[in-house]
Write a protein that holds these residues in place. Structure first.
Motif, mmCIF file in Angstrom:
data_model
loop_
_atom_site.group_PDB
_atom_site.id
_atom_site.type_symbol
_atom_site.label_atom_id
_atom_site.label_comp_id
_atom_site.label_asym_id
_atom_site.label_seq_id
_atom_site.Cartn_x
_atom_site.Cartn_y
_atom_site.Cartn_z
ATOM 1 N N THR A 117 -60.241 90.005 35.883
ATOM 2 C CA THR A 117 -61.620 89.758 36.044
ATOM 3 C C THR A 117 -62.064 89.416 37.561
ATOM 4 O OG1 THR A 117 -61.034 87.455 35.590
ATOM 5 C CG2 THR A 117 -61.713 88.618 33.863
ATOM 6 N N THR A 119 -64.815 87.309 39.374
ATOM 7 C CA THR A 119 -65.953 86.287 39.332
ATOM 8 C C THR A 119 -66.841 86.124 40.750
ATOM 9 O OG1 THR A 119 -64.664 84.995 37.618
ATOM 10 C CG2 THR A 119 -66.372 83.719 38.902
ATOM 11 N N THR A 121 -68.662 83.718 42.459
ATOM 12 C CA THR A 121 -69.232 82.319 42.225
ATOM 13 C C THR A 121 -70.711 82.028 42.499
ATOM 14 O OG1 THR A 121 -68.505 81.806 44.338
ATOM 15 C CG2 THR A 121 -66.956 81.452 42.622
ATOM 16 N N GLY A 166 -71.425 91.991 33.495
ATOM 17 C CA GLY A 166 -71.005 90.590 33.884
ATOM 18 C C GLY A 166 -71.414 89.473 32.987
ATOM 19 N N LYS A 168 -72.458 85.544 32.312
ATOM 20 C CA LYS A 168 -72.622 84.423 32.799
ATOM 21 C C LYS A 168 -71.714 83.261 32.378
ATOM 22 C CE LYS A 168 -74.536 80.956 35.407
ATOM 23 N NZ LYS A 168 -74.289 81.020 36.833
ATOM 24 N N THR A 169 -70.887 82.521 33.411
ATOM 25 C CA THR A 169 -69.803 81.524 32.893
ATOM 26 C C THR A 169 -70.482 80.320 33.816
ATOM 27 O OG1 THR A 169 -68.166 82.137 34.619
ATOM 28 C CG2 THR A 169 -68.240 83.013 32.591
ATOM 29 N N CYS A 173 -70.567 84.454 37.739
ATOM 30 C CA CYS A 173 -71.008 85.778 37.075
ATOM 31 C C CYS A 173 -69.549 86.443 36.924
ATOM 32 C CB CYS A 173 -71.968 86.806 37.774
ATOM 33 S SG CYS A 173 -72.361 88.287 36.473
ATOM 34 N N GLU A 174 -69.087 86.638 35.698
ATOM 35 C CA GLU A 174 -67.420 87.021 35.697
ATOM 36 C C GLU A 174 -67.592 88.578 35.217
ATOM 37 O OE1 GLU A 174 -64.323 86.058 32.224
ATOM 38 O OE2 GLU A 174 -64.256 84.615 33.937
ATOM 39 N N ALA A 176 -65.321 91.661 33.809
ATOM 40 C CA ALA A 176 -63.694 92.306 33.512
ATOM 41 C C ALA A 176 -63.722 93.740 33.864
ATOM 42 C CB ALA A 176 -63.721 92.086 31.702
ATOM 43 N N ALA A 212 -56.683 87.781 38.132
ATOM 44 C CA ALA A 212 -58.024 87.014 38.296
ATOM 45 C C ALA A 212 -58.578 86.868 40.035
ATOM 46 C CB ALA A 212 -57.817 85.508 37.905
ATOM 47 N N SER A 214 -61.681 86.463 42.769
ATOM 48 C CA SER A 214 -63.190 85.974 42.957
ATOM 49 C C SER A 214 -63.807 86.179 44.228
ATOM 50 C CB SER A 214 -63.099 84.405 42.859
ATOM 51 O OG SER A 214 -62.285 83.705 43.616
#
Length: 218
Positions: A117, A119, A121, A166, A168-169, A173-174, A176, A212, A214
């Motif tokens: 993933t 992300t 931020t 994407g 929303k978390t 925005c994440e 995969a 992972a 970011s």
């Protein structure tokens, strides 16, 4: 004429005198006991010291050899029994080892996949958690379909993938992604999203997946 000669009469044999009744013979006295003779000489006593040692060594070696032969026969029987028991439950160890080696060789020569993933931020402001989002501002190049590349230690492109939608978390925005058909055998790999710079990973890391990444600041 002369008168005929007269033959002298034969002398009379005296009649044998009557013998008294025979008396039994007295018992024969026992013979005196003979002193015991010298003890028989052992065959070993007649051998020289060296000859006796040689014979003893030969007999000892023969005894040791017999013991080792019995131990070997016993061990072979137990090993055959154990092998038969194992064979009735599982496949032969040799075949299992060959299958394992073949599997390892196949894994090291067959292309593999990875996933992870990315992300962004603080992206997706005003978007509800769980809704679709994308990068904004300086990250507007991060969205559905953005290219993900994998290069080897020589910088050669070995596989490509892309970002999915994407979501929303709480973190932002994440996105995969999945990258398939990565060529194995490189000392390390570099995974890069868009032109944001690559992150170095080992083959073991890529095979494990769950990467992972970011972008942005908290």
């Amino acid at each position: 004429m002369s008168a005929p000669e007269q033959q002298a009469p034969e002398p009379q044999q005296p009649e044998p005198e009557p013998q008294p009744d025979a008396q039994p013979l007295p018992p024969v006295p026992p013979l005196p006991e003979q002193p015991p003779g010298p003890a028989p000489v052992s065959r070993w006593a007649s051998l020289s010291r060296n000859a006796a040692m040689a014979v003893g060594a030969g007999m000892g070696a023969a005894a040791v050899g017999l013991c080792w032969m019995l131990v070997a026969l016993t061990g072979t029987s137990e090993a055959e029994g154990g092998t038969a028991t194992k064979g009735s439950q599982t496949s032969p160890p040799t075949a299992a080892g060959q299958d394992e080696k073949a599997k390892d060789a196949e894994e090291t020569s067959t292309p593999f996949s990875t996933d992870g993933t990315l992300t962004v931020t603080n992206a997706g402001a005003g978007v509800k958690i769980g809704d679709v989002c994308s990068g904004t501002g300086g990250y507007d190049d991060i969205h559905l379909g953005t290219q993900v590349t994998v290069t080897d230690a020589d910088g050669t492109l070995v596989a490509m993938g892309m970002l999915l939608f994407g979501e929303k978390t709480e973190a932002g925005c994440e996105f995969a992604f999945t990258v398939d058909d990565i060529t194995p055998g490189s000392k390390f790999y570099t995974v890069e999203v868009s032109h944001r710079g690559g992150l170095t990973q080992t083959e073991e890391d890529l095979r494990a997946g769950g990467l992972a990444f970011s972008l942005g600041s908290d």
